[in-house]
Design an enzyme around this catalytic site. Structure first.
Site, short mmCIF file in Angstrom:
data_model
loop_
_atom_site.label_atom_id
_atom_site.label_comp_id
_atom_site.label_asym_id
_atom_site.label_seq_id
_atom_site.Cartn_x
_atom_site.Cartn_y
_atom_site.Cartn_z
N LYS A 168 0.87 -1.20 0.00
CA LYS A 168 0.00 0.00 0.00
C LYS A 168 0.89 1.23 0.00
O LYS A 168 1.63 1.47 0.95
CB LYS A 168 -0.92 0.02 1.22
CG LYS A 168 -1.88 1.19 1.16
CD LYS A 168 -2.33 1.65 2.52
CE LYS A 168 -2.95 3.03 2.48
NZ LYS A 168 -2.05 4.09 1.97
N GLU A 243 8.12 0.05 11.94
CA GLU A 243 9.25 0.98 11.79
C GLU A 243 8.66 2.37 11.92
O GLU A 243 8.02 2.86 11.00
CB GLU A 243 9.90 0.80 10.41
CG GLU A 243 10.56 -0.53 10.19
CD GLU A 243 11.78 -0.73 11.06
OE1 GLU A 243 12.31 0.24 11.63
OE2 GLU A 243 12.22 -1.89 11.18
N CYS A 277 13.26 9.42 9.13
CA CYS A 277 12.91 8.82 10.43
C CYS A 277 14.11 8.82 11.37
O CYS A 277 13.95 8.86 12.57
CB CYS A 277 12.40 7.40 10.23
SG CYS A 277 13.54 6.38 9.31
N GLU A 376 8.61 14.39 17.23
CA GLU A 376 9.24 14.22 15.92
C GLU A 376 8.69 15.31 15.01
O GLU A 376 7.48 15.41 14.82
CB GLU A 376 8.90 12.84 15.35
CG GLU A 376 9.57 12.62 14.03
CD GLU A 376 9.15 11.31 13.37
OE1 GLU A 376 7.94 11.02 13.38
OE2 GLU A 376 10.03 10.61 12.88
P1 NAD Z 1 1.51 7.81 8.40
O1 NAD Z 1 1.58 7.00 9.63
O2 NAD Z 1 0.55 8.95 8.33
O3 NAD Z 1 1.16 6.91 7.13
C1 NAD Z 1 1.89 5.73 6.81
C2 NAD Z 1 1.03 4.81 5.99
O4 NAD Z 1 -0.02 4.29 6.81
C3 NAD Z 1 0.34 5.49 4.80
O5 NAD Z 1 0.43 4.63 3.69
C4 NAD Z 1 -1.10 5.62 5.28
O6 NAD Z 1 -2.05 5.64 4.24
C5 NAD Z 1 -1.25 4.35 6.10
N1 NAD Z 1 -2.38 4.38 7.03
C6 NAD Z 1 -2.99 5.45 7.58
N2 NAD Z 1 -4.00 5.05 8.40
C7 NAD Z 1 -4.01 3.70 8.37
C8 NAD Z 1 -4.80 2.70 9.00
N3 NAD Z 1 -5.80 3.02 9.84
N4 NAD Z 1 -4.53 1.41 8.76
C9 NAD Z 1 -3.50 1.07 7.94
N5 NAD Z 1 -2.74 1.96 7.29
C10 NAD Z 1 -2.97 3.27 7.51
O7 NAD Z 1 2.99 8.30 8.16
P2 NAD Z 1 3.51 9.40 7.18
O8 NAD Z 1 3.14 10.74 7.70
O9 NAD Z 1 3.14 9.04 5.78
O10 NAD Z 1 5.10 9.18 7.33
C11 NAD Z 1 5.86 9.76 8.30
C12 NAD Z 1 6.15 8.82 9.44
O11 NAD Z 1 6.83 7.65 8.99
C13 NAD Z 1 7.09 9.46 10.43
O12 NAD Z 1 6.65 9.25 11.75
C14 NAD Z 1 8.40 8.75 10.20
O13 NAD Z 1 9.28 8.74 11.27
C15 NAD Z 1 7.95 7.39 9.82
N6 NAD Z 1 9.03 6.69 9.12
C16 NAD Z 1 9.70 5.67 9.76
C17 NAD Z 1 10.76 5.01 9.13
C18 NAD Z 1 11.50 3.87 9.79
O14 NAD Z 1 12.06 3.06 9.09
N7 NAD Z 1 11.52 3.77 11.10
C19 NAD Z 1 11.12 5.38 7.85
C20 NAD Z 1 10.45 6.42 7.24
C21 NAD Z 1 9.39 7.05 7.89
#
Ligand code: NAD
Length: 484
Positions: A168, A243, A277, A376
């Protein structure tokens, strides 16, 4: 205008109700592409295709070496397409082209690494023997900030181990993965092995992570979304790899190589506009070098060339969304109200009114009561804190809900061992920052997540042990009611 399609069962298609959403170029604020908004029915079709591919047809009959060959081919095709994939990612997410092109190229290394590992996944021989079996249908959910890379760290090991996947993409920047689906389509995977849906958390993400035929969820994103994902998996009891975010500390000791430490802090905060991240967004500096260090990072921050992320001489692009920009502005303002000193930045750059640009910002913080040291930000905001002793530095570093990365800049090898051991984080970089490699496991402690991606560890996340007992006696199995 690019109108993309979903990729389900090796077919490109629209969503079941024809719904679509626009995606915006953060450098201009203008719509440049649109993607299908997957419905529950689309997710169901994708998961069923992945399930069929898992148990029927060619995929489960392939040898591990043959699976590795397909991953190798994927690596070659990603290498060929790296330039184009990088430009699409830049246009959709605002991330610097120099970075996205390079990232698309080294993403291929992750596929190569797992191509090589595919036929080295093995069980054990005891009195019984064990095998490592694919866990099943994997739901891979990624955020917008490094979609190609974060997809590779999930589907590389998942496919090497014989699983099938439904990816996704993020609704904020779906285009790179929709382009990637076109690359996947050329590899020759059996139908249904790799599927891609685009859409929103509700209904698409929820339907996928709670689907009864999903056996494993590999999620990268924010902490609040992770709570939803974990709740969703109460329905299918799928194990989850998380993650999540971070508030990673970079510790700079008086004896550190000064320029190296400044480069580490600049890379950790202003690389990728801080939308990483592992951003090292709390910079802890020992008193002896503190003031000189602040002066130098301010000088470096002010020299960064901000602008069009596709231009070769740009060093920092825009933030990915308007919401990101609004939130960062609010937290910086609140932190200044709480007593933080604004050394530089804290506003949009002059002359760049169209996109979502923000100046590299350095805040001096007396302690961790300041909000910018706690949350963050996912933007180019460095919070600098002063410390006197090693114990104090470790205490500040560990005073966080997160535990993803940490940087240590010092020339003292004994201190390296002490501090690396004392810091609660999944990754510690010594005299460097933000280095990654396919061989190196990646993941966090605390609210930074659980489970590991990359390295051999990731194979364990996508396999499960099967134990096989064989009666080696010459006698048939005895009557269970006759106790001897
Ligand atoms: P987000 O949590 O808003 O979205 C991530 C994904 O989850 C998207 O594809 C979104 O559509 C999906 N999603 C949203 N609601 C959902 C639900 N109820 N059920 C299942 N899926 C759902 O994150 P973002 O704003 O797109 O990205 C930023 C975040 O990602 C930051 O917190 C960052 O630290 C983290 N991140 C972590 C790593 C790592 O490897 N640790 C790497 C990159 C980013």
């Amino acid at each position: 205008m690019n109108d993309y399609q979903l990729y389900i069962d090796s077919e490109f298609c629209e969503s079941s109700d024809g719904g679509r959403f626009d995606t915006v170029n953060p450098a201009t604020g203008e719509v440049w592409a649109s993607a299908p908004a997957a419905t529950e029915a689309d997710v169901d079709r994708a998961v069923r295709a992945a399930r069929r591919a898992l148990v029927e047809g060619e995929w489960p009959t392939l040898t591990a070496t043959q699976r590795g060959r397909l991953l190798s081919r994927l690596a070659d095709l990603v290498t060929d397409a790296a330039h184009h994939l990088g430009e699409v990612e830049t246009t959709d997410s605002g991330k610097l082209a120099a970075e996205t092109r390079a990232q698309s190229a080294y993403v291929a290394d992750y596929y190569r690494y797992y191509a090589g590992l595919a036929d080295k996944i093995q069980g054990d021989t005891l009195h019984v023997f064990t095998t490592r079996e694919p866990v099943g249908v994997v739901a891979a959910i990624v955020p917008w900030n490094a979609e190609m890379f974060l997809t590779a760290t999930k589907i590389g090991p998942a496919l090497a181990a014989g699983n099938t996947v439904v990816i996704k993409a993020s609704e904020e920047a779906p285009a790179p993965l929709l382009e990637f689906a076109r690359v996947v389509d050329q590899v020759g995977f059996p139908p249904g092995v790799v599927n891609l849906v685009t859409g929103f958390g509700e209904p698409c993400g929820r339907a996928l992570t709670s689907h009864p035929m999903v056996d494993k969820v590999a999620f990268t994103g924010g902490v609040d979304t992770a709570r939803h994902v974990v709740a969703n998996t109460a329905h299918n009891l799928a194990p989850v790899t998380l993650e999540l975010g971070g508030k990673s500390p970079i510790l700079v000791f008086d004896d550190a190589d000064f320029d190296g430490a400044v480069n580490g802090a600049v890379a950790g905060n202003f690389g990728a506009s801080g939308q990483s991240c592992v951003a090292g967004s709390r910079v802890l500096v020992q008193s002896g070098v503190h003031d000189r260090f602040v002066d130098e990072v301010v000088r470096r921050a002010e020299a960064i060339r901000i602008g069009d992320p596709l231009a070769d001489d740009t060093q920092m692009g825009p933030l990915a969304t308007q919401a990101q920009l609004d939130r960062i502005e609010a937290v910086v303002a609140e932190s200044i109200d709480q007593g933080a000193t604004l050394h530089t930045g804290g506003c949009r750059p002059e002359g760049l009114d169209a996109g979502w640009y923000y100046r590299p910002t350095v805040l001096g913080c007396a302690d961790q009561d300041v909000r910018s040291t706690r949350v963050e930000l996912f933007g180019p905001v460095m919070s600098v804190l002063r410390f006197d002793t090693e114990d104090e530095a470790v205490a500040i570093a560990n005073d966080t809900e997160f535990g993803l990365g940490a940087g240590i800049f010092t020339r003292d090898v004994s201190r390296v061992h002490r501090v690396a051991g004392a810091i609660r984080s999944g990754i510690v970089w010594v005299n460097t920052y933000r280095a990654i490699s396919p061989i190196a496991p990646f993941g966090g402690f605390g609210n930074s997540g659980s489970g590991r991606e990359a390295g051999v560890d990731a194979i364990h996340e996508f396999t499960t042990t099967k134990t096989v007992w064989i009666n080696t006696s010459t006698e048939p199995m005895s009557n269970p009611f006759t106790i001897r």
